[in-house]
Scaffold this active site. Structure first.
Site, short mmCIF file in Angstrom:
data_model
loop_
_atom_site.label_atom_id
_atom_site.label_comp_id
_atom_site.label_asym_id
_atom_site.label_seq_id
_atom_site.Cartn_x
_atom_site.Cartn_y
_atom_site.Cartn_z
N ALA A 182 46.82 36.73 30.43
CA ALA A 182 46.81 35.26 30.41
C ALA A 182 45.41 34.65 30.20
O ALA A 182 45.27 33.66 29.47
CB ALA A 182 47.42 34.73 31.70
N GLN A 183 44.38 35.21 30.83
CA GLN A 183 43.07 34.55 30.80
C GLN A 183 42.47 34.38 29.39
O GLN A 183 42.01 33.28 29.07
CB GLN A 183 42.09 35.26 31.74
CG GLN A 183 42.15 34.75 33.16
CD GLN A 183 41.91 33.24 33.26
OE1 GLN A 183 41.05 32.67 32.60
NE2 GLN A 183 42.67 32.57 34.09
N GLY B 190 53.22 28.97 25.19
CA GLY B 190 52.83 29.91 26.25
C GLY B 190 51.49 29.48 26.84
O GLY B 190 51.07 28.33 26.71
N VAL C 129 60.39 29.02 14.59
CA VAL C 129 59.69 29.04 13.29
C VAL C 129 60.03 30.33 12.58
O VAL C 129 59.85 31.42 13.12
CB VAL C 129 58.17 28.88 13.47
CG1 VAL C 129 57.47 28.95 12.12
CG2 VAL C 129 57.85 27.58 14.18
N GLU D 17 55.06 46.82 39.12
CA GLU D 17 55.50 45.72 39.99
C GLU D 17 57.02 45.71 40.14
O GLU D 17 57.55 45.49 41.23
CB GLU D 17 54.98 44.38 39.45
CG GLU D 17 53.46 44.32 39.57
CD GLU D 17 52.81 43.01 39.14
OE1 GLU D 17 51.68 42.76 39.57
OE2 GLU D 17 53.42 42.23 38.39
C1 LIG Z 1 56.60 40.82 32.31
C2 LIG Z 1 55.17 40.40 32.03
C3 LIG Z 1 54.25 40.38 33.08
C4 LIG Z 1 52.94 39.99 32.84
N1 LIG Z 1 52.05 39.95 33.89
C5 LIG Z 1 50.81 39.49 33.68
C6 LIG Z 1 49.90 39.34 34.77
O1 LIG Z 1 50.22 39.67 35.91
N2 LIG Z 1 48.67 38.82 34.52
C7 LIG Z 1 48.29 38.45 33.25
O2 LIG Z 1 47.18 37.95 33.08
N3 LIG Z 1 49.12 38.60 32.21
C8 LIG Z 1 50.36 39.10 32.39
N4 LIG Z 1 51.22 39.22 31.33
C9 LIG Z 1 50.73 38.90 29.99
C10 LIG Z 1 50.69 37.39 29.78
O3 LIG Z 1 51.92 36.83 30.15
C11 LIG Z 1 50.38 37.14 28.31
O4 LIG Z 1 49.13 37.69 28.03
C12 LIG Z 1 50.36 35.65 28.02
O5 LIG Z 1 51.64 35.09 28.22
C13 LIG Z 1 49.90 35.39 26.60
O6 LIG Z 1 49.97 34.02 26.35
P1 LIG Z 1 50.33 33.52 24.87
O7 LIG Z 1 50.29 32.03 24.95
O8 LIG Z 1 49.49 34.22 23.88
O9 LIG Z 1 51.83 34.02 24.61
P2 LIG Z 1 53.14 33.69 25.43
O10 LIG Z 1 52.87 33.23 26.79
O11 LIG Z 1 54.01 34.90 25.24
O12 LIG Z 1 53.80 32.48 24.64
C14 LIG Z 1 54.29 32.57 23.33
C15 LIG Z 1 55.27 31.43 23.10
O13 LIG Z 1 55.58 31.39 21.72
C16 LIG Z 1 56.97 31.14 21.54
N5 LIG Z 1 57.34 31.69 20.23
C17 LIG Z 1 57.10 32.93 19.77
N6 LIG Z 1 57.52 33.05 18.51
C18 LIG Z 1 58.05 31.86 18.16
C19 LIG Z 1 58.65 31.36 16.99
N7 LIG Z 1 58.79 32.12 15.90
N8 LIG Z 1 59.12 30.09 16.98
C20 LIG Z 1 58.98 29.31 18.09
N9 LIG Z 1 58.41 29.73 19.22
C21 LIG Z 1 57.94 30.98 19.26
C22 LIG Z 1 57.62 31.84 22.71
O14 LIG Z 1 58.88 31.28 23.02
C23 LIG Z 1 56.59 31.62 23.83
O15 LIG Z 1 56.87 30.45 24.57
C24 LIG Z 1 52.54 39.62 31.53
C25 LIG Z 1 53.46 39.65 30.48
C26 LIG Z 1 54.78 40.04 30.73
C27 LIG Z 1 55.78 40.05 29.60
#
Ligand SMILES: Cc1cc2nc3c(=O)[nH]c(=O)nc-3n(C[C@H](O)[C@H](O)[C@H](O)COP(=O)(O)OP(=O)(O)OC[C@H]3O[C@@H](n4cnc5c(N)ncnc54)[C@H](O)[C@@H]3O)c2cc1C
Length: 425
Positions: free
Chosen positions: A322-323, A17, A83, A174
Protein backbone atom coordinates in the site's frame (compact mmCIF):
# COMPACT_ATOMS: atom_id res chain seq x y z
CA UNK A 1 -20.05 8.94 -21.33
CA UNK A 2 -22.19 11.76 -20.07
CA UNK A 3 -19.81 14.28 -18.48
CA UNK A 4 -20.17 18.07 -18.54
CA UNK A 5 -17.75 20.32 -20.40
CA UNK A 6 -16.33 22.42 -17.57
CA UNK A 7 -13.70 24.08 -19.74
CA UNK A 8 -11.02 22.32 -17.72
CA UNK A 9 -8.56 19.76 -18.96
CA UNK A 10 -9.69 16.24 -18.03
CA UNK A 11 -7.74 13.69 -16.06
CA UNK A 12 -9.06 10.14 -16.08
CA UNK A 13 -7.93 7.91 -13.22
CA UNK A 14 -8.57 4.19 -13.70
CA UNK A 15 -8.73 2.45 -10.33
CA UNK A 16 -10.01 3.54 -6.92
CA UNK A 17 -7.48 1.57 -4.88
CA UNK A 18 -4.85 3.04 -2.55
CA UNK A 19 -3.04 4.79 -5.43
CA UNK A 20 -6.12 6.15 -7.22
CA UNK A 21 -7.80 7.63 -4.15
CA UNK A 22 -4.56 9.04 -2.79
CA UNK A 23 -4.10 10.90 -6.10
CA UNK A 24 -7.71 12.04 -6.42
CA UNK A 25 -7.88 13.32 -2.81
CA UNK A 26 -4.79 15.44 -3.42
CA UNK A 27 -6.08 17.00 -6.65
CA UNK A 28 -8.33 19.39 -4.72
CA UNK A 29 -6.25 22.45 -5.54
CA UNK A 30 -5.42 21.46 -9.12
CA UNK A 31 -7.43 22.99 -11.96
CA UNK A 32 -8.51 19.77 -13.69
CA UNK A 33 -11.75 17.89 -14.23
CA UNK A 34 -11.12 14.62 -12.36
CA UNK A 35 -12.89 11.46 -13.51
CA UNK A 36 -12.34 8.36 -11.42
CA UNK A 37 -13.39 5.04 -12.95
CA UNK A 38 -13.59 1.77 -11.05
CA UNK A 39 -15.51 -1.43 -11.66
CA UNK A 40 -16.63 -1.32 -8.01
CA UNK A 41 -18.31 1.67 -6.36
CA UNK A 42 -16.17 1.18 -3.28
CA UNK A 43 -12.55 1.18 -2.20
CA UNK A 44 -11.34 -2.15 -0.77
CA UNK A 45 -8.94 -2.26 2.16
CA UNK A 46 -7.22 -5.42 0.93
CA UNK A 47 -4.97 -5.98 3.98
CA UNK A 48 -8.03 -7.01 6.03
CA UNK A 49 -9.75 -9.19 3.41
CA UNK A 50 -8.56 -12.30 5.24
CA UNK A 51 -10.61 -11.24 8.28
CA UNK A 52 -13.74 -11.16 6.10
CA UNK A 53 -12.90 -14.65 4.79
CA UNK A 54 -12.56 -15.98 8.33
CA UNK A 55 -15.64 -14.31 9.87
CA UNK A 56 -13.69 -11.74 11.90
CA UNK A 57 -15.17 -8.70 10.14
CA UNK A 58 -18.20 -7.87 8.04
CA UNK A 59 -17.29 -6.80 4.48
CA UNK A 60 -18.74 -3.30 4.82
CA UNK A 61 -16.19 -2.44 7.51
CA UNK A 62 -13.29 -2.79 5.06
CA UNK A 63 -15.01 -1.25 2.03
CA UNK A 64 -15.79 2.43 1.58
CA UNK A 65 -17.93 4.22 -1.06
CA UNK A 66 -15.70 5.95 -3.61
CA UNK A 67 -18.15 8.82 -4.04
CA UNK A 68 -17.98 9.46 -0.29
CA UNK A 69 -14.17 9.45 -0.19
CA UNK A 70 -14.15 12.26 -2.70
CA UNK A 71 -17.34 14.14 -1.85
CA UNK A 72 -15.61 17.42 -1.07
CA UNK A 73 -14.06 17.80 -4.52
CA UNK A 74 -16.19 20.03 -6.80
CA UNK A 75 -14.37 19.00 -9.94
CA UNK A 76 -14.72 15.29 -9.24
CA UNK A 77 -16.81 12.74 -11.17
CA UNK A 78 -17.08 9.03 -10.53
CA UNK A 79 -18.18 6.40 -13.02
CA UNK A 80 -18.66 2.75 -12.12
CA UNK A 81 -17.35 0.98 -15.20
CA UNK A 82 -14.90 -1.61 -16.33
CA UNK A 83 -12.23 -0.24 -18.66
CA UNK A 84 -11.72 -2.65 -21.51
CA UNK A 85 -9.28 -0.89 -23.83
CA UNK A 86 -7.30 2.31 -24.20
CA UNK A 87 -6.40 4.12 -27.41
CA UNK A 88 -3.33 6.15 -26.41
CA UNK A 89 -3.06 7.86 -29.83
CA UNK A 90 -6.71 8.93 -29.84
CA UNK A 91 -6.52 9.67 -26.04
CA UNK A 92 -9.67 7.65 -25.36
CA UNK A 93 -10.66 4.98 -22.85
CA UNK A 94 -13.26 2.38 -23.82
CA UNK A 95 -15.47 1.04 -21.05
CA UNK A 96 -18.56 -1.13 -20.72
CA UNK A 97 -20.70 2.02 -20.30
CA UNK A 98 -19.18 4.12 -23.10
CA UNK A 99 -16.04 5.93 -24.25
CA UNK A 100 -14.26 8.87 -22.71
CA UNK A 101 -11.56 11.21 -24.02
CA UNK A 102 -8.77 12.42 -21.75
CA UNK A 103 -6.00 14.99 -21.58
CA UNK A 104 -4.18 13.10 -18.82
CA UNK A 105 -4.54 9.42 -18.04
CA UNK A 106 -3.55 7.63 -14.83
CA UNK A 107 -3.38 3.85 -14.70
CA UNK A 108 -3.94 2.73 -11.10
CA UNK A 109 -5.43 -0.69 -11.76
CA UNK A 110 -3.36 -2.67 -9.26
CA UNK A 111 -2.96 -6.41 -9.71
CA UNK A 112 -4.97 -9.56 -10.23
CA UNK A 113 -4.36 -13.11 -9.01
CA UNK A 114 -1.62 -14.96 -10.87
CA UNK A 115 -2.30 -18.66 -11.43
CA UNK A 116 0.92 -19.00 -13.45
CA UNK A 117 -0.96 -20.44 -16.43
CA UNK A 118 -2.40 -23.39 -14.51
CA UNK A 119 -5.94 -23.59 -15.89
CA UNK A 120 -7.27 -26.18 -13.45
CA UNK A 121 -6.07 -24.17 -10.48
CA UNK A 122 -7.52 -20.99 -12.02
CA UNK A 123 -10.87 -22.75 -12.39
CA UNK A 124 -11.19 -24.45 -9.02
CA UNK A 125 -9.04 -22.53 -6.53
CA UNK A 126 -10.41 -19.79 -4.27
CA UNK A 127 -8.49 -16.52 -4.82
CA UNK A 128 -8.73 -13.64 -2.32
CA UNK A 129 -8.33 -10.27 -4.05
CA UNK A 130 -11.82 -8.80 -3.76
CA UNK A 131 -14.65 -8.56 -1.22
CA UNK A 132 -16.90 -11.01 -3.15
CA UNK A 133 -14.01 -13.52 -3.24
CA UNK A 134 -13.43 -13.15 0.51
CA UNK A 135 -17.15 -13.74 1.09
CA UNK A 136 -17.00 -16.83 -1.12
CA UNK A 137 -14.23 -18.26 1.08
CA UNK A 138 -16.28 -17.51 4.20
CA UNK A 139 -19.38 -19.19 2.76
CA UNK A 140 -17.43 -22.22 1.52
CA UNK A 141 -15.72 -22.69 4.89
CA UNK A 142 -19.02 -22.53 6.80
CA UNK A 143 -20.91 -24.66 4.25
CA UNK A 144 -18.23 -27.33 4.50
CA UNK A 145 -18.43 -27.29 8.29
CA UNK A 146 -22.22 -27.66 8.08
CA UNK A 147 -21.76 -30.64 5.75
CA UNK A 148 -19.04 -32.17 7.94
CA UNK A 149 -21.30 -31.98 10.99
CA UNK A 150 -23.77 -34.24 9.21
CA UNK A 151 -21.28 -36.47 7.40
CA UNK A 152 -20.85 -40.12 8.37
CA UNK A 153 -18.13 -40.92 5.82
CA UNK A 154 -14.75 -40.25 7.49
CA UNK A 155 -12.93 -39.81 4.14
CA UNK A 156 -15.44 -37.26 2.89
CA UNK A 157 -15.39 -35.49 6.29
CA UNK A 158 -11.60 -35.26 6.23
CA UNK A 159 -11.74 -33.55 2.81
CA UNK A 160 -14.42 -31.13 4.03
CA UNK A 161 -12.28 -30.18 7.02
CA UNK A 162 -8.97 -29.97 5.18
CA UNK A 163 -7.98 -26.33 4.50
CA UNK A 164 -5.11 -25.99 2.05
CA UNK A 165 -3.57 -22.59 1.40
CA UNK A 166 -0.92 -22.16 -1.28
CA UNK A 167 1.49 -19.25 -0.86
CA UNK A 168 3.00 -18.32 2.50
CA UNK A 169 3.41 -14.61 1.88
CA UNK A 170 1.71 -12.24 4.37
CA UNK A 171 -1.77 -13.10 3.02
CA UNK A 172 -1.34 -16.88 3.28
CA UNK A 173 0.25 -16.64 6.72
CA UNK A 174 -2.47 -14.33 8.08
CA UNK A 175 -5.21 -16.50 6.64
CA UNK A 176 -3.70 -19.70 8.08
CA UNK A 177 -3.41 -18.04 11.51
CA UNK A 178 -7.03 -16.91 11.39
CA UNK A 179 -8.29 -20.39 10.39
CA UNK A 180 -6.30 -21.84 13.30
CA UNK A 181 -7.98 -19.41 15.69
CA UNK A 182 -11.39 -20.53 14.46
CA UNK A 183 -10.36 -24.13 15.01
CA UNK A 184 -8.96 -23.50 18.47
CA UNK A 185 -11.46 -21.02 19.89
CA UNK A 186 -14.68 -20.81 17.92
CA UNK A 187 -15.67 -23.97 16.04
CA UNK A 188 -15.49 -26.30 19.09
CA UNK A 189 -18.33 -24.23 20.61
CA UNK A 190 -20.40 -24.13 17.38
CA UNK A 191 -19.94 -27.75 16.32
CA UNK A 192 -20.07 -29.51 19.67
CA UNK A 193 -20.85 -32.93 18.17
CA UNK A 194 -18.08 -32.75 15.59
CA UNK A 195 -14.48 -33.59 16.40
CA UNK A 196 -13.02 -30.22 15.38
CA UNK A 197 -9.50 -31.63 15.87
CA UNK A 198 -10.10 -33.26 12.48
CA UNK A 199 -9.78 -29.80 10.90
CA UNK A 200 -6.39 -29.50 9.20
CA UNK A 201 -4.75 -26.29 8.09
CA UNK A 202 -2.01 -26.89 5.55
CA UNK A 203 0.10 -23.99 4.32
CA UNK A 204 2.27 -24.67 1.25
CA UNK A 205 5.18 -22.51 0.17
CA UNK A 206 7.34 -23.09 -2.92
CA UNK A 207 10.37 -21.39 -1.33
CA UNK A 208 12.46 -22.31 1.70
CA UNK A 209 10.70 -20.03 4.22
CA UNK A 210 7.38 -18.40 5.05
CA UNK A 211 7.04 -14.62 4.51
CA UNK A 212 9.68 -14.49 1.75
CA UNK A 213 9.56 -10.65 1.43
CA UNK A 214 10.41 -10.20 5.14
CA UNK A 215 13.58 -10.75 7.19
CA UNK A 216 14.86 -14.23 8.13
CA UNK A 217 13.98 -13.41 11.73
CA UNK A 218 10.36 -12.62 10.80
CA UNK A 219 10.11 -15.85 8.79
CA UNK A 220 11.50 -17.93 11.64
CA UNK A 221 9.22 -16.42 14.28
CA UNK A 222 6.15 -16.58 12.02
CA UNK A 223 6.79 -20.29 11.33
CA UNK A 224 7.07 -20.89 15.09
CA UNK A 225 3.81 -19.03 15.75
CA UNK A 226 2.02 -20.97 13.01
CA UNK A 227 3.23 -24.32 14.31
CA UNK A 228 2.17 -23.42 17.86
CA UNK A 229 -1.32 -22.71 16.53
CA UNK A 230 -1.43 -26.12 14.84
CA UNK A 231 -0.85 -25.03 11.23
CA UNK A 232 1.11 -27.54 9.15
CA UNK A 233 3.72 -25.59 7.21
CA UNK A 234 5.13 -27.27 4.09
CA UNK A 235 8.20 -25.53 2.64
CA UNK A 236 9.81 -26.07 -0.79
CA UNK A 237 6.56 -27.62 -1.97
CA UNK A 238 4.85 -26.70 -5.24
CA UNK A 239 1.16 -27.28 -5.90
CA UNK A 240 0.80 -28.47 -9.47
CA UNK A 241 -2.87 -29.36 -9.90
CA UNK A 242 -6.31 -29.21 -8.28
CA UNK A 243 -9.49 -30.67 -9.73
CA UNK A 244 -11.95 -29.39 -7.17
CA UNK A 245 -11.48 -32.45 -4.94
CA UNK A 246 -7.86 -33.44 -5.01
CA UNK A 247 -4.70 -31.37 -4.71
CA UNK A 248 -1.61 -32.74 -6.45
CA UNK A 249 1.86 -31.59 -5.43
CA UNK A 250 4.83 -31.50 -7.77
CA UNK A 251 6.40 -34.56 -6.11
CA UNK A 252 3.25 -36.55 -6.91
CA UNK A 253 1.72 -36.49 -3.40
CA UNK A 254 -2.05 -35.99 -3.39
CA UNK A 255 -4.40 -34.65 -0.71
CA UNK A 256 -8.17 -34.59 -0.68
CA UNK A 257 -9.49 -31.12 0.10
CA UNK A 258 -12.67 -29.17 -0.52
CA UNK A 259 -11.04 -25.92 0.62
CA UNK A 260 -8.22 -24.84 -1.66
CA UNK A 261 -7.15 -21.22 -1.34
CA UNK A 262 -4.63 -19.63 -3.67
CA UNK A 263 -2.52 -16.75 -2.37
CA UNK A 264 0.62 -17.61 -4.34
CA UNK A 265 1.07 -14.50 -6.42
CA UNK A 266 -0.25 -11.56 -8.38
CA UNK A 267 0.31 -10.06 -11.80
CA UNK A 268 -0.40 -6.52 -13.01
CA UNK A 269 -3.98 -5.75 -14.10
CA UNK A 270 -2.77 -4.09 -17.31
CA UNK A 271 -5.29 -2.89 -19.88
CA UNK A 272 -5.13 -3.63 -23.58
CA UNK A 273 -4.08 -0.84 -25.95
CA UNK A 274 -0.47 0.12 -25.27
CA UNK A 275 2.46 -1.23 -27.27
CA UNK A 276 3.87 -4.29 -25.52
CA UNK A 277 7.27 -2.66 -24.93
CA UNK A 278 5.78 -0.37 -22.25
CA UNK A 279 5.06 -3.44 -20.10
CA UNK A 280 7.52 -5.54 -18.13
CA UNK A 281 6.24 -8.74 -19.68
CA UNK A 282 6.81 -11.20 -16.86
CA UNK A 283 5.15 -8.88 -14.31
CA UNK A 284 2.53 -7.16 -16.48
CA UNK A 285 3.50 -3.80 -14.96
CA UNK A 286 3.89 -0.53 -16.89
CA UNK A 287 7.46 0.78 -17.08
CA UNK A 288 7.53 4.29 -15.65
CA UNK A 289 10.19 6.94 -15.07
CA UNK A 290 10.78 8.65 -11.71
CA UNK A 291 7.76 10.93 -12.37
CA UNK A 292 5.49 7.90 -12.96
CA UNK A 293 5.19 8.73 -16.67
CA UNK A 294 4.66 5.59 -18.74
CA UNK A 295 7.61 5.01 -21.06
CA UNK A 296 7.16 7.10 -24.21
CA UNK A 297 4.15 9.13 -22.96
CA UNK A 298 4.28 12.54 -21.24
CA UNK A 299 0.61 12.62 -20.23
CA UNK A 300 0.03 8.97 -19.31
CA UNK A 301 1.02 7.88 -15.80
CA UNK A 302 0.98 4.62 -13.87
CA UNK A 303 0.98 4.50 -10.06
CA UNK A 304 0.81 1.83 -7.37
CA UNK A 305 1.10 -1.91 -7.95
CA UNK A 306 0.74 -1.59 -11.72
CA UNK A 307 3.76 0.76 -12.02
CA UNK A 308 7.29 -0.58 -12.43
CA UNK A 309 9.90 2.02 -11.51
CA UNK A 310 13.56 1.11 -11.18
CA UNK A 311 15.57 3.19 -8.74
CA UNK A 312 18.96 2.76 -7.13
CA UNK A 313 17.37 1.52 -3.90
CA UNK A 314 14.74 -0.59 -5.68
CA UNK A 315 16.40 -1.92 -8.86
CA UNK A 316 13.62 -4.49 -9.33
CA UNK A 317 10.76 -2.05 -8.79
CA UNK A 318 8.97 -1.12 -5.57
CA UNK A 319 7.23 -3.75 -3.43
CA UNK A 320 3.56 -4.20 -4.34
CA UNK A 321 2.17 -2.92 -1.04
CA UNK A 322 0.00 0.00 0.00
CA UNK A 323 2.66 2.59 0.93
CA UNK A 324 4.34 3.03 -2.49
CA UNK A 325 0.85 3.32 -4.01
CA UNK A 326 -0.22 6.02 -1.54
CA UNK A 327 3.05 7.93 -1.82
CA UNK A 328 3.07 7.82 -5.64
CA UNK A 329 -0.52 9.12 -5.70
CA UNK A 330 0.42 12.03 -3.44
CA UNK A 331 3.48 12.97 -5.48
CA UNK A 332 1.68 12.68 -8.81
CA UNK A 333 -1.00 15.15 -7.61
CA UNK A 334 1.76 17.60 -6.74
CA UNK A 335 3.53 16.99 -10.06
CA UNK A 336 0.36 17.51 -12.09
CA UNK A 337 -0.04 20.90 -10.43
CA UNK A 338 3.59 21.66 -11.29
CA UNK A 339 3.13 20.48 -14.86
CA UNK A 340 0.17 22.84 -15.36
CA UNK A 341 2.28 25.72 -14.00
CA UNK A 342 5.23 24.80 -16.22
CA UNK A 343 7.39 23.95 -13.19
CA UNK A 344 9.99 21.21 -12.90
CA UNK A 345 8.64 17.81 -11.75
CA UNK A 346 9.83 16.11 -8.55
CA UNK A 347 11.21 12.55 -8.80
CA UNK A 348 9.67 9.82 -6.65
CA UNK A 349 11.61 8.47 -3.68
CA UNK A 350 9.98 5.74 -1.61
CA UNK A 351 9.93 6.20 2.17
CA UNK A 352 9.79 2.61 3.39
CA UNK A 353 7.75 2.46 6.61
CA UNK A 354 8.33 -1.28 7.12
CA UNK A 355 6.45 -4.55 6.75
CA UNK A 356 4.29 -6.47 9.21
CA UNK A 357 2.20 -9.62 9.35
CA UNK A 358 -0.01 -10.97 12.12
CA UNK A 359 -0.42 -14.61 13.00
CA UNK A 360 -3.45 -14.76 15.24
CA UNK A 361 -4.13 -13.39 18.68
CA UNK A 362 -1.25 -11.50 20.33
CA UNK A 363 1.25 -12.55 17.67
CA UNK A 364 2.79 -10.64 14.81
CA UNK A 365 6.15 -10.02 13.19
CA UNK A 366 7.47 -6.62 12.18
CA UNK A 367 10.45 -5.38 10.16
CA UNK A 368 10.59 -1.62 10.62
CA UNK A 369 13.81 -0.21 9.18
CA UNK A 370 16.59 -1.88 11.18
CA UNK A 371 14.21 -3.04 13.93
CA UNK A 372 13.04 -6.63 13.69
CA UNK A 373 10.64 -7.73 16.39
CA UNK A 374 7.88 -10.24 17.02
CA UNK A 375 5.19 -11.09 19.55
CA UNK A 376 2.67 -9.01 21.48
CA UNK A 377 4.23 -5.58 20.84
CA UNK A 378 4.42 -6.24 17.09
CA UNK A 379 0.76 -7.37 17.17
CA UNK A 380 -0.27 -4.20 19.00
CA UNK A 381 1.55 -2.02 16.43
CA UNK A 382 0.01 -4.07 13.60
CA UNK A 383 -3.49 -3.38 14.96
CA UNK A 384 -2.84 0.31 15.46
CA UNK A 385 -1.35 0.80 11.98
CA UNK A 386 -4.20 -1.05 10.26
CA UNK A 387 -6.85 0.77 12.23
CA UNK A 388 -5.35 4.14 11.35
CA UNK A 389 -4.94 3.20 7.68
CA UNK A 390 -8.58 2.15 7.22
CA UNK A 391 -10.56 4.56 5.07
CA UNK A 392 -13.43 6.30 6.90
CA UNK A 393 -14.08 7.10 10.57
CA UNK A 394 -17.06 4.71 10.75
CA UNK A 395 -14.95 1.81 9.52
CA UNK A 396 -12.23 2.55 12.09
CA UNK A 397 -14.81 2.54 14.90
CA UNK A 398 -16.61 -0.60 13.67
CA UNK A 399 -13.36 -2.53 13.23
CA UNK A 400 -12.07 -1.41 16.63
CA UNK A 401 -15.26 -2.62 18.38
CA UNK A 402 -15.26 -5.89 16.45
CA UNK A 403 -11.65 -6.55 17.39
CA UNK A 404 -12.26 -5.68 21.03
CA UNK A 405 -15.38 -7.91 21.13
CA UNK A 406 -13.60 -10.82 19.42
CA UNK A 407 -10.57 -10.43 21.69
CA UNK A 408 -12.53 -10.43 24.92
CA UNK A 409 -14.92 -13.22 23.90
CA UNK A 410 -12.53 -15.39 21.86
CA UNK A 411 -15.12 -15.05 19.12
CA UNK A 412 -15.49 -14.23 15.42
CA UNK A 413 -19.05 -13.08 15.15
CA UNK A 414 -19.59 -12.91 11.39
CA UNK A 415 -20.08 -16.67 10.96
CA UNK A 416 -22.83 -16.15 8.41
CA UNK A 417 -23.61 -17.74 5.07
CA UNK A 418 -25.30 -14.71 3.53
CA UNK A 419 -25.22 -16.16 0.05
CA UNK A 420 -24.30 -19.74 -0.70
CA UNK A 421 -21.14 -20.40 -2.63
CA UNK A 422 -21.52 -22.94 -5.43
CA UNK A 423 -18.20 -24.69 -6.11
CA UNK A 424 -17.52 -25.19 -9.84
CA UNK A 425 -18.53 -28.60 -11.14
C1 LIG B 1 -5.24 -10.13 0.41
C2 LIG B 1 -4.26 -8.98 0.34
C3 LIG B 1 -3.63 -8.56 1.50
C4 LIG B 1 -2.73 -7.50 1.46
N1 LIG B 1 -2.14 -7.08 2.63
C5 LIG B 1 -1.34 -6.00 2.61
C6 LIG B 1 -0.78 -5.48 3.81
O1 LIG B 1 -0.99 -6.04 4.89
N2 LIG B 1 -0.02 -4.36 3.75
C7 LIG B 1 0.22 -3.73 2.55
O2 LIG B 1 0.88 -2.69 2.55
N3 LIG B 1 -0.27 -4.20 1.40
C8 LIG B 1 -1.04 -5.31 1.39
N4 LIG B 1 -1.57 -5.79 0.22
C9 LIG B 1 -1.20 -5.12 -1.03
C10 LIG B 1 -1.97 -3.83 -1.21
O3 LIG B 1 -3.34 -4.06 -1.01
C11 LIG B 1 -1.70 -3.32 -2.61
O4 LIG B 1 -0.33 -3.07 -2.73
C12 LIG B 1 -2.47 -2.03 -2.87
O5 LIG B 1 -3.85 -2.29 -2.84
C13 LIG B 1 -2.07 -1.43 -4.21
O6 LIG B 1 -2.86 -0.31 -4.45
P1 LIG B 1 -3.28 0.05 -5.95
O7 LIG B 1 -4.07 1.30 -5.84
O8 LIG B 1 -2.09 0.01 -6.82
O9 LIG B 1 -4.22 -1.16 -6.43
P2 LIG B 1 -5.57 -1.68 -5.80
O10 LIG B 1 -5.74 -1.26 -4.41
O11 LIG B 1 -5.59 -3.14 -6.13
O12 LIG B 1 -6.70 -0.95 -6.65
C14 LIG B 1 -6.91 -1.18 -8.02
C15 LIG B 1 -8.32 -0.74 -8.36
O13 LIG B 1 -8.45 -0.74 -9.78
C16 LIG B 1 -9.71 -1.27 -10.14
N5 LIG B 1 -9.58 -1.81 -11.50
C17 LIG B 1 -8.64 -2.67 -11.95
N6 LIG B 1 -8.79 -2.89 -13.25
C18 LIG B 1 -9.85 -2.15 -13.65
C19 LIG B 1 -10.49 -1.95 -14.89
N7 LIG B 1 -10.07 -2.56 -16.00
N8 LIG B 1 -11.58 -1.14 -14.94
C20 LIG B 1 -12.02 -0.52 -13.81
N9 LIG B 1 -11.44 -0.66 -12.62
C21 LIG B 1 -10.36 -1.46 -12.54
C22 LIG B 1 -9.99 -2.32 -9.09
O14 LIG B 1 -11.38 -2.56 -8.95
C23 LIG B 1 -9.39 -1.68 -7.83
O15 LIG B 1 -10.35 -0.92 -7.11
C24 LIG B 1 -2.46 -6.86 0.23
C25 LIG B 1 -3.10 -7.28 -0.94
C26 LIG B 1 -4.00 -8.35 -0.89
C27 LIG B 1 -4.69 -8.80 -2.14
Amino acid sequence: MNLPDTGQKRIVIIGGGFAGISLAKNLKEVDLQVVLIDRHNYHTFQPLLYQVSTSGLEPDSIAYPLRKVLKELDNFYFRMASVQRIDPDGQTVFTDIGNLGYDYLVLATGTKTNFFGNQNIARYAMPMKTVPQALDIRSLMLQNFEKADDCLDPVERKALLNFCIVGAGPTGVELAGAFAELKNNVFPKDYRHLNVDEMEINLFEGGPRVLPPMSENASKRAAEFLKALGVRVHLNVIASDYDGERLTLKDGTTLNTKNFIWTAGVTGAAIEGFATHVLVERLNRYKVNRFNQVEGYDTVFAIGDIAYMETEDFPKGHPQVAQPAIQQGELLADNLGRMLQGKELKPFTYRDKGTMATIGRNKAVADIKKLKFAGFFAWFIWMFVHLMALVGFRNKVVVFFNWAYNYINYDKAARLIMRRFKPKA
